[in-house]
Design a protein around this motif. Structure first.
Motif, PDB file in Angstrom:
ATOM      1  N   ALA A  75       0.835  -1.204   0.000  1.00  0.00           N
ATOM      2  CA  ALA A  75       0.000   0.000   0.000  1.00  0.00           C
ATOM      3  C   ALA A  75       0.871   1.255   0.000  1.00  0.00           C
ATOM      4  CB  ALA A  75      -0.940   0.000   1.207  1.00  0.00           C
ATOM      5  N   TYR A  76       1.962   1.226   0.743  1.00  0.00           N
ATOM      6  CA  TYR A  76       2.882   2.362   0.789  1.00  0.00           C
ATOM      7  C   TYR A  76       3.555   2.571  -0.571  1.00  0.00           C
ATOM      8  CZ  TYR A  76       6.556   5.494   2.471  1.00  0.00           C
ATOM      9  OH  TYR A  76       7.396   6.567   2.651  1.00  0.00           O
ATOM     10  N   LEU A  77       3.958   1.478  -1.224  1.00  0.00           N
ATOM     11  CA  LEU A  77       4.551   1.581  -2.568  1.00  0.00           C
ATOM     12  C   LEU A  77       3.565   2.223  -3.542  1.00  0.00           C
ATOM     13  CD1 LEU A  77       6.817   0.888  -4.658  1.00  0.00           C
ATOM     14  CD2 LEU A  77       5.590  -1.270  -5.003  1.00  0.00           C
ATOM     15  N   THR A 101       2.190   6.777  -6.986  1.00  0.00           N
ATOM     16  CA  THR A 101       1.176   7.693  -7.509  1.00  0.00           C
ATOM     17  C   THR A 101       1.457   9.135  -7.094  1.00  0.00           C
ATOM     18  OG1 THR A 101      -0.314   7.142  -5.680  1.00  0.00           O
ATOM     19  CG2 THR A 101      -0.615   5.939  -7.720  1.00  0.00           C
ATOM     20  N   GLU A 102       1.984   9.345  -5.896  1.00  0.00           N
ATOM     21  CA  GLU A 102       2.374  10.697  -5.461  1.00  0.00           C
ATOM     22  C   GLU A 102       3.438  11.300  -6.381  1.00  0.00           C
ATOM     23  OE1 GLU A 102       1.917  10.430  -0.577  1.00  0.00           O
ATOM     24  OE2 GLU A 102       3.894  10.228  -1.491  1.00  0.00           O
ATOM     25  N   ASN A 103       4.267  10.448  -6.948  1.00  0.00           N
ATOM     26  CA  ASN A 103       5.351  10.907  -7.813  1.00  0.00           C
ATOM     27  C   ASN A 103       4.963  10.894  -9.291  1.00  0.00           C
ATOM     28  OD1 ASN A 103       8.050  11.429  -6.282  1.00  0.00           O
ATOM     29  ND2 ASN A 103       7.046   9.743  -5.217  1.00  0.00           N
ATOM     30  N   GLY A 104       3.674  10.769  -9.572  1.00  0.00           N
ATOM     31  CA  GLY A 104       3.182  10.856 -10.942  1.00  0.00           C
ATOM     32  C   GLY A 104       3.271   9.571 -11.738  1.00  0.00           C
ATOM     33  N   GLU A 152       2.451   5.270 -12.386  1.00  0.00           N
ATOM     34  CA  GLU A 152       1.329   4.333 -12.355  1.00  0.00           C
ATOM     35  C   GLU A 152       1.869   2.984 -11.943  1.00  0.00           C
ATOM     36  OE1 GLU A 152      -1.554   4.336 -15.388  1.00  0.00           O
ATOM     37  OE2 GLU A 152      -1.157   6.408 -15.957  1.00  0.00           O
ATOM     38  N   ILE A 153       0.997   2.160 -11.416  1.00  0.00           N
ATOM     39  CA  ILE A 153       1.435   0.866 -10.904  1.00  0.00           C
ATOM     40  C   ILE A 153       0.358  -0.175 -11.195  1.00  0.00           C
ATOM     41  CG2 ILE A 153       0.548   1.348  -8.593  1.00  0.00           C
ATOM     42  CD1 ILE A 153       3.118  -0.091  -7.534  1.00  0.00           C
ATOM     43  N   ARG A 154       0.811  -1.376 -11.539  1.00  0.00           N
ATOM     44  CA  ARG A 154      -0.119  -2.457 -11.858  1.00  0.00           C
ATOM     45  C   ARG A 154       0.241  -3.701 -11.057  1.00  0.00           C
ATOM     46  NH1 ARG A 154      -1.881   1.472 -13.860  1.00  0.00           N
ATOM     47  NH2 ARG A 154      -2.505   1.833 -15.993  1.00  0.00           N
ATOM     48  N   LYS A 155      -0.772  -4.408 -10.591  1.00  0.00           N
ATOM     49  CA  LYS A 155      -0.578  -5.706  -9.976  1.00  0.00           C
ATOM     50  C   LYS A 155      -0.437  -6.703 -11.126  1.00  0.00           C
ATOM     51  CE  LYS A 155      -2.097  -8.161  -5.971  1.00  0.00           C
ATOM     52  NZ  LYS A 155      -1.091  -7.681  -5.030  1.00  0.00           N
ATOM     53  N   PHE A 161       4.225  -4.013 -11.321  1.00  0.00           N
ATOM     54  CA  PHE A 161       4.976  -3.347 -12.380  1.00  0.00           C
ATOM     55  C   PHE A 161       4.800  -1.850 -12.164  1.00  0.00           C
ATOM     56  CE2 PHE A 161       5.604  -1.589 -16.660  1.00  0.00           C
ATOM     57  CZ  PHE A 161       6.885  -2.080 -16.896  1.00  0.00           C
ATOM     58  N   VAL A 162       5.913  -1.161 -11.957  1.00  0.00           N
ATOM     59  CA  VAL A 162       5.907   0.273 -11.668  1.00  0.00           C
ATOM     60  C   VAL A 162       6.286   1.028 -12.939  1.00  0.00           C
ATOM     61  CG1 VAL A 162       7.004   2.110 -10.325  1.00  0.00           C
ATOM     62  CG2 VAL A 162       6.516  -0.103  -9.251  1.00  0.00           C
ATOM     63  N   MET A 163       5.427   1.970 -13.334  1.00  0.00           N
ATOM     64  CA  MET A 163       5.698   2.836 -14.483  1.00  0.00           C
ATOM     65  C   MET A 163       6.022   4.223 -13.938  1.00  0.00           C
ATOM     66  SD  MET A 163       2.683   1.509 -17.022  1.00  0.00           S
ATOM     67  CE  MET A 163       1.484   1.249 -15.720  1.00  0.00           C
ATOM     68  N   LEU A 164       7.306   4.489 -13.806  1.00  0.00           N
ATOM     69  CA  LEU A 164       7.782   5.750 -13.256  1.00  0.00           C
ATOM     70  C   LEU A 164       9.180   5.959 -13.817  1.00  0.00           C
ATOM     71  CD1 LEU A 164       7.253   8.098 -11.242  1.00  0.00           C
ATOM     72  CD2 LEU A 164       8.327   6.690  -9.489  1.00  0.00           C
ATOM     73  N   LYS A 165       9.300   6.867 -14.795  1.00  0.00           N
ATOM     74  CA  LYS A 165      10.588   7.085 -15.477  1.00  0.00           C
ATOM     75  C   LYS A 165      11.149   5.762 -15.982  1.00  0.00           C
ATOM     76  CE  LYS A 165      11.954  11.429 -13.498  1.00  0.00           C
ATOM     77  NZ  LYS A 165      13.044  12.215 -12.950  1.00  0.00           N
ATOM     78  N   GLY A 166      10.327   5.011 -16.659  1.00  0.00           N
ATOM     79  CA  GLY A 166      10.693   3.694 -17.169  1.00  0.00           C
ATOM     80  C   GLY A 166       9.781   2.645 -16.561  1.00  0.00           C
ATOM     81  N   GLY A 167      10.157   1.405 -16.742  1.00  0.00           N
ATOM     82  CA  GLY A 167       9.371   0.301 -16.209  1.00  0.00           C
ATOM     83  C   GLY A 167      10.221  -0.530 -15.262  1.00  0.00           C
ATOM     84  N   TRP A 168       9.656  -0.886 -14.125  1.00  0.00           N
ATOM     85  CA  TRP A 168      10.391  -1.579 -13.075  1.00  0.00           C
ATOM     86  C   TRP A 168       9.500  -2.649 -12.460  1.00  0.00           C
ATOM     87  CZ3 TRP A 168      15.092   0.922 -12.886  1.00  0.00           C
ATOM     88  CH2 TRP A 168      15.117   2.224 -13.376  1.00  0.00           C
TER      89      TRP A 168
END
Length: 91
Positions: A8-10, A15-18, A20-23, A36-43
């Motif tokens: 939940a914290y992640l 989202t606070e940093n603009g 998007e995130i997917r389970k 999968f984190v979409m923030l300045k690339g994909g992680w």
């Protein structure tokens, strides 16, 4: 700390940093990283309760991904979430 609390914290921090995130879930294959984190690339991120580590099948799958230059991060605390966000933001 429970995995769900860290997850939940992640989600909140991404989202606070603009970002998007997917389970995530593999179809017909086990051991997919959790998010999968979409923030300045994909992680890819594997979340764990504090002090826990990935199971052998997860380690194997993460290593296969890394062999193909796909980043996978294991996070087991709010501090590691903050370190991950700082690393991504600095990338």
């Amino acid at each position: 700390m429970r995995e769900s609390t860290i997850e939940a914290y992640l989600v909140k921090r991404v989202t606070e940093n603009g970002g998007e995130i997917r389970k995530a879930k593999w179809v017909a294959r086990a051991h997919c990283p959790d998010r999968f984190v979409m923030l300045k690339g994909g992680w890819w991120v594997e979340l764990k309760a504090s002090g826990e580590t990935s199971r052998p099948g997860q380690v194997r799958e993460h290593n296969r991904m890394r062999e193909h230059y796909i980043p996978v991060f294991e996070i087991d605390s709010k501090q590691k979430v903050d370190e991950f966000i700082a690393m991504v933001e600095g990338a």
